[in-house]
Design an enzyme around this catalytic site. Structure first.
Site, short mmCIF file in Angstrom:
data_model
loop_
_atom_site.label_atom_id
_atom_site.label_comp_id
_atom_site.label_asym_id
_atom_site.label_seq_id
_atom_site.Cartn_x
_atom_site.Cartn_y
_atom_site.Cartn_z
N ASP A 57 -4.76 6.54 -9.40
CA ASP A 57 -4.70 5.70 -8.21
C ASP A 57 -3.32 5.82 -7.56
OD1 ASP A 57 -4.96 3.23 -6.40
OD2 ASP A 57 -6.82 3.10 -7.54
N ASP B 165 -1.84 10.69 -5.24
CA ASP B 165 -2.34 10.54 -3.88
C ASP B 165 -3.45 11.57 -3.68
OD1 ASP B 165 -2.81 10.53 -1.17
OD2 ASP B 165 -0.72 10.86 -0.57
N TYR C 34 -15.63 6.22 9.80
CA TYR C 34 -16.15 6.01 8.45
C TYR C 34 -17.48 6.75 8.30
CZ TYR C 34 -17.13 3.49 4.09
OH TYR C 34 -17.39 3.15 2.78
#
Length: 284
Positions: A37, A63, A156
């Protein structure tokens, strides 16, 4: 895949939300878990939690929008555990707003976080799994937003439609070559996660420019309110891990959590086949 004990699961975006639930389920099944993460505080919480569970795990700060970080994640996994059996290609973000209003920086942010990161995971981990020549599984987290479209979050939808198309095509390629790698694409609706706080974990290169007019606009403020509402009123996250692992056991490709969206998905496909135009009144 039916047996999980002692095998290795890698989870991107594993410190929060769906990724955290998947990591927890993997630990319950006595897997060795690699939790990756960009959220350092979240990784610290996971460290404490998983030590309390006596789990065999490792956390990796990374990342997913950097290909070299994905390579680093794979190297750390192989160096510690010698193999990878399940990849949960999970990390992602949401950015609402009209495409003509959004700063290009935001579009790059969601493209690289939701689509390029999935591609990076496949590019790095598929060759490793192929070389192992063992039964493996990859779960790409997409969204029901990749199977239907609305007016609220075009970027999205763009990334999630792309995610599903990529997953399907790669799955065909693996089948053609007789690979032992199985795949699933996870297409949830709204779940009670903290996805609406993803901006708190933005990489520095995608830092918000608060001087940009978009961030002063009513569209931006209303987008935040909508995101907060739909996520906090989503289904509880408790059963997500179990549902995904059951799909892995069943070698199920499409994993959906919200049956109420199935008629809408079906209607969209029917409209395409009938060559009917999209009509916004359908949602009113």
């Amino acid at each position: 895949m039916k047996e999980f004990k002692g095998k290795v699961a890698v989870v991107t975006g594993g410190a929060n939300g769906i990724g955290h639930a998947l990591a927890q389920e993997a630990a319950k099944r006595e897997m060795k878990v690699v939790i990756a993460d960009i959220d350092k505080e979240g990784l610290d919480r996971v460290e404490s939690e998983f030590k309390g569970l006596n789990a065999d795990f490792m956390t990796v700060y990374m990342d997913v929008t950097e290909y070299s970080d994905m390579e680093m994640l794979a190297k750390k996994t192989i160096d510690k555990y010698g193999q990878v059996d399940i990849l949960f290609n999970n990390a992602g973000v949401v950015v609402p707003g009209s495409i003509w209003e959004l700063p290009l920086n935001d579009i790059d942010y969601i493209m690289q976080s939701n689509l390029y990161s999935i591609l990076y995971g496949l590019k790095v981990f598929v060759p490793i799994m192929e070389k192992q020549d063992t039964d493996c599984h990859i779960v790409n987290t997409a969204s029901v937003a990749g199977l239907l479209s609305t007016a609220g979050m075009p970027t999205y939808h763009m990334t999630k439609f792309g995610n599903i198309g990529l997953s399907e095509s790669i799955n065909y390629q693996l089948q053609e070559k007789g690979s032992k790698i199985k795949m699933s694409v996870f297409c949830p609706g709204f779940i009670q996660t903290d996805l609406h706080h993803c901006d708190d974990r933005r990489p520095e290169k995608f830092k918000i420019d608060w001087e940009d007019p978009y961030y002063q606009s009513e569209e931006y403020k209303n987008g935040l309110k909508r995101a907060h509402h739909v996520i906090t009123t989503g289904i509880p996250i408790d059963s997500v891990g179990m549902s995904v692992f059951q799909a892995i056991e069943d070698e199920q490709f499409y994993i959906l959590t919200h049956p109420q969206y199935l008629p809408i998905i079906g209607m969209r496909v029917k409209n395409v086949l009938d060559m009917k135009n999209p009509d916004v009144n359908f949602f009113k």
